[in-house]
Design an enzyme around this catalytic site. Sequence first.
Site, PDB file in Angstrom:
ATOM      1  N   TRP A  53      10.112   4.287   2.240  1.00 20.44           N
ATOM      2  CA  TRP A  53      10.460   2.996   2.822  1.00 20.44           C
ATOM      3  C   TRP A  53      11.674   2.387   2.143  1.00 20.44           C
ATOM      4  CZ3 TRP A  53       8.401   3.371   7.178  1.00 20.44           C
ATOM      5  CH2 TRP A  53       7.144   3.979   7.329  1.00 20.44           C
ATOM      6  N   ASP A  96      10.228  -5.814  -0.603  1.00 23.51           N
ATOM      7  CA  ASP A  96       9.297  -5.401   0.441  1.00 23.51           C
ATOM      8  C   ASP A  96       7.934  -5.310  -0.238  1.00 23.51           C
ATOM      9  OD1 ASP A  96       7.702  -4.120   2.277  1.00 23.51           O
ATOM     10  OD2 ASP A  96       9.017  -2.389   2.547  1.00 23.51           O
ATOM     11  N   LYS A 142      -1.818  -4.647   5.960  1.00 28.70           N
ATOM     12  CA  LYS A 142      -2.485  -4.099   4.782  1.00 28.70           C
ATOM     13  C   LYS A 142      -3.453  -5.131   4.190  1.00 28.70           C
ATOM     14  CE  LYS A 142       0.908  -0.939   4.962  1.00 28.70           C
ATOM     15  NZ  LYS A 142       0.787   0.458   5.360  1.00 28.70           N
TER      16      LYS A 142
END
Length: 355
Positions: A99, A166, A190
């Site tokens: 990511w 992030d 999440k």
Amino acid sequence: MKKYNFNAGPSILPKEVIENTAKQILDFNGSGLSLMEISHRAKDFQPVMDESVALIKELLDIPNGYSVIFLGGGASLQFMQIPANFLVKKAAYLNTGTWAKKAMKEAKFFGEVIEVASSADANYTFVPKDYTVPADADYFHITTNNTIYGTEIRKELDSPVPLIADMSSDIMSRPVDVSKYNAIYAGAQKNMAMAGVTCIIVKDEVLGKVQRNLPTMIDYRTHIDKGSMFNTPPVVPIYSLLETMRWVKAQGGVKEMDRRAHERADILYNEIDRNKLFHGTVNEEDRSLMNICFVMNDEYKELEKTFFDFATERGMIGIKGHRSVGGFRASCYNAQTVEGVQALVTAMKDFEAKY
């Protein structure tokens, strides 16, 4: 048989969050309409937005001068939107996994990107420590938790320039010093909500510094000015976020989430280290508390599928590791229980005894 959800995302949610959201889907606030069909501008929905923002600010102790907005597009859209709003000339990125690499790729459309360090050569089995962040960078971008590889940065880093993070897979799992960041963004699926909404925490005074003309939807100020309602927001995911924030607060807040994260991780990592069949995949000091990755030892490699089937029969869901790592991954987000982790540990012990 009881099921234990270890999926990496979309992931486990507290039972009461699911139940309360389901009730509102059937009948929102006694209106006779479903949460799925009400107008986002209905008088009953504005309090949902207001309380959601207020709870996030309270739980993370966000200082004055920051806005909280809700957008679609996931963290993947933020890989582009962050540099569009903040990259003037140069940005620094720490490459700790898939990511982070994707975020770097998108940032290069807007200016110079400096990779200050990377653990790619070691298949991202550690978080780099020895690097220098250019003092003239507009920001330093980090990915705090790496869901695929199982590493995590669980503290604020010292940086000569503002941080941007992030935090998609570990936000709300620990206290955060938000004042050190220009922006924090997180796909909610999440620890915050069902999939479909992204939370962005942004420092107001640093917006509007880039010289480029920003499309209306890409400019964070658009969404701040309209309270995340410039366009139709993802109503149901935002409501599930509200219920999750209520749950986190009722459980004792992010300090309690942090304590539980350590408790769950200690139980599982201790078994991984003890069990002769398995070993962890990352450096011990960088082990994630959210995504616990482990593989079979080489001499037992042929038993990998057998263990997966064995654990699945015991009710373990979503423990297959990402193809980049292989083996197994037990995602232990806030709603995961000690009972669930102990059930996995019992399966590992029983499998060891059998084989």
